[in-house]
Design an enzyme around this catalytic site. Sequence first.
Site, PDB file in Angstrom:
ATOM      1  N   GLY A  11      13.720  13.769   0.489  1.00  0.00           N
ATOM      2  CA  GLY A  11      15.143  13.432   0.411  1.00  0.00           C
ATOM      3  C   GLY A  11      15.450  12.401  -0.670  1.00  0.00           C
ATOM      4  O   GLY A  11      14.563  12.001  -1.439  1.00  0.00           O
ATOM      5  N   GLN A  12      16.714  11.960  -0.694  1.00  0.00           N
ATOM      6  CA  GLN A  12      17.151  11.052  -1.766  1.00  0.00           C
ATOM      7  C   GLN A  12      16.350   9.749  -1.744  1.00  0.00           C
ATOM      8  O   GLN A  12      15.895   9.281  -2.782  1.00  0.00           O
ATOM      9  CB  GLN A  12      18.659  10.735  -1.625  1.00  0.00           C
ATOM     10  CG  GLN A  12      19.226  10.030  -2.858  1.00  0.00           C
ATOM     11  CD  GLN A  12      20.517   9.272  -2.585  1.00  0.00           C
ATOM     12  OE1 GLN A  12      20.912   9.065  -1.438  1.00  0.00           O
ATOM     13  NE2 GLN A  12      21.163   8.841  -3.634  1.00  0.00           N
ATOM     14  N   ASP A  34       7.351  16.240   4.935  1.00  0.00           N
ATOM     15  CA  ASP A  34       8.684  16.824   4.835  1.00  0.00           C
ATOM     16  C   ASP A  34       8.657  18.175   5.532  1.00  0.00           C
ATOM     17  O   ASP A  34       7.607  18.821   5.595  1.00  0.00           O
ATOM     18  CB  ASP A  34       9.105  16.996   3.375  1.00  0.00           C
ATOM     19  CG  ASP A  34      10.614  17.116   3.235  1.00  0.00           C
ATOM     20  OD1 ASP A  34      11.279  16.083   3.030  1.00  0.00           O
ATOM     21  OD2 ASP A  34      11.137  18.246   3.348  1.00  0.00           O
ATOM     22  N   TYR A 143      27.611  11.092  12.722  1.00  0.00           N
ATOM     23  CA  TYR A 143      26.614  10.333  11.947  1.00  0.00           C
ATOM     24  C   TYR A 143      26.616   8.864  12.389  1.00  0.00           C
ATOM     25  O   TYR A 143      25.568   8.272  12.641  1.00  0.00           O
ATOM     26  CB  TYR A 143      26.977  10.457  10.465  1.00  0.00           C
ATOM     27  CG  TYR A 143      26.088   9.723   9.491  1.00  0.00           C
ATOM     28  CD1 TYR A 143      24.793  10.152   9.249  1.00  0.00           C
ATOM     29  CD2 TYR A 143      26.575   8.628   8.775  1.00  0.00           C
ATOM     30  CE1 TYR A 143      23.994   9.493   8.315  1.00  0.00           C
ATOM     31  CE2 TYR A 143      25.793   7.968   7.845  1.00  0.00           C
ATOM     32  CZ  TYR A 143      24.494   8.403   7.624  1.00  0.00           C
ATOM     33  OH  TYR A 143      23.703   7.757   6.691  1.00  0.00           O
TER      34      TYR A 143
HETATM   35  C1  AKB Z   1      26.820   8.979   3.594  1.00  0.00           C
HETATM   36  O1  AKB Z   1      27.754   8.912   2.785  1.00  0.00           O
HETATM   37  O2  AKB Z   1      26.843   9.684   4.605  1.00  0.00           O
HETATM   38  C2  AKB Z   1      25.622   8.104   3.337  1.00  0.00           C
HETATM   39  C3  AKB Z   1      25.774   6.763   3.973  1.00  0.00           C
HETATM   40  C4  AKB Z   1      26.639   5.746   3.385  1.00  0.00           C
HETATM   41  O3  AKB Z   1      25.169   6.515   4.981  1.00  0.00           O
HETATM   42  N1  AKB Z   1      25.404   7.949   1.931  1.00  0.00           N
END
Ligand code: AKB
Length: 325
Positions: A11-12, A34, A143
């Site tokens: 990932g990034q 991964d 998230y």
């Molecule tokens: C997102 O934009 O979801 C991520 C973060 C700020 O956690 N880059």
Amino acid sequence: MKNILVLGAGGQIGSELVPYLRDIYGNDHVIATDISTEKRESIAGNGPFEALNALDGEAFNAIVKKYKIDTIFNLVALLSATGEKSPRLAWDVNIGALTNSLYIGKENGCAVFTPSSIGAFGKDTPKDKTPQDTLQRSNTTIYGVCKVTGELLSDYYFHRFGVDTRSVRFPGLISHVTLPGGGTTDYAVEIFYAATRDGAFTCNIQAGTYMDMMYMPDALDAVVRLMEADPTRLKHRNSFNIAAMSFDPEEIAAAIRRHLPSFRLSYDIDPVKQAIADSWPNSMDDTCAREEWGWAPKYDLPAMTREMLEKVGEKFTRSGKPLPL
Ligand code: AKB
């Protein structure tokens, strides 16, 4: 840290953290994993690689034992905008990797790092100089719900079982190695590719929307500095606010124009991303990280912009694609 396991190495963050850690701790002491075996060659680099679905606890545990792992970096996550498309999947993946890391960490005596994010804050959180300890209840993304859960559960494992859990709340991360995917802050990376390739960029986040951002070298430094910090100095653990720069699309465009004067910025707002961005802080207060483990970023907006344009420019030159100027 002697034997380190990195989950989500393709990932990034992982694609840069693995070589960074290998430079410090030695190639054979950093095990990259991964779910994607396609990227095996590029991820493995010059050290061990194992294909691993972090949700498979048995396979995960076997790798920890095989390499006598003492530190787990859990970088597996669906980002904020992708999460809103598939909330159930985001919960299963983000929380599944977290709980496996904590449980396997506890059973094997490992320290565990799981990044949190500016996404751990919500619409009722104070927006400017967001304090380290503040309201996190008004979270409106899956998230963010996962990030708050991660912070609480990681602290629980520390207090209840003595697992050495530590974490930072990352801002949007800007890098030129691997593109982010599905995040709200992705525009701050995409703008450099578009500026270099086309001399113009259409932004999906409104002018005037401020968010914390950070250049990847500072993020890597933060991770190692925190994990190596003297535990007796840590009053907090999960997770520390860390900040480096805060800007809106107009300000990053102005920074780019100092190098590419004809750069043009237009807008086509993504309502999902905009709503997420509006619920996040404008800028966080990172005093606790500075005091408890010496956090000190090196890159501000002009320094990051200069280097991003140079590195992305080199990529296009190498690939034979024309530069805009
Ligand atoms: C997102 O934009 O979801 C991520 C973060 C700020 O956690 N880059």
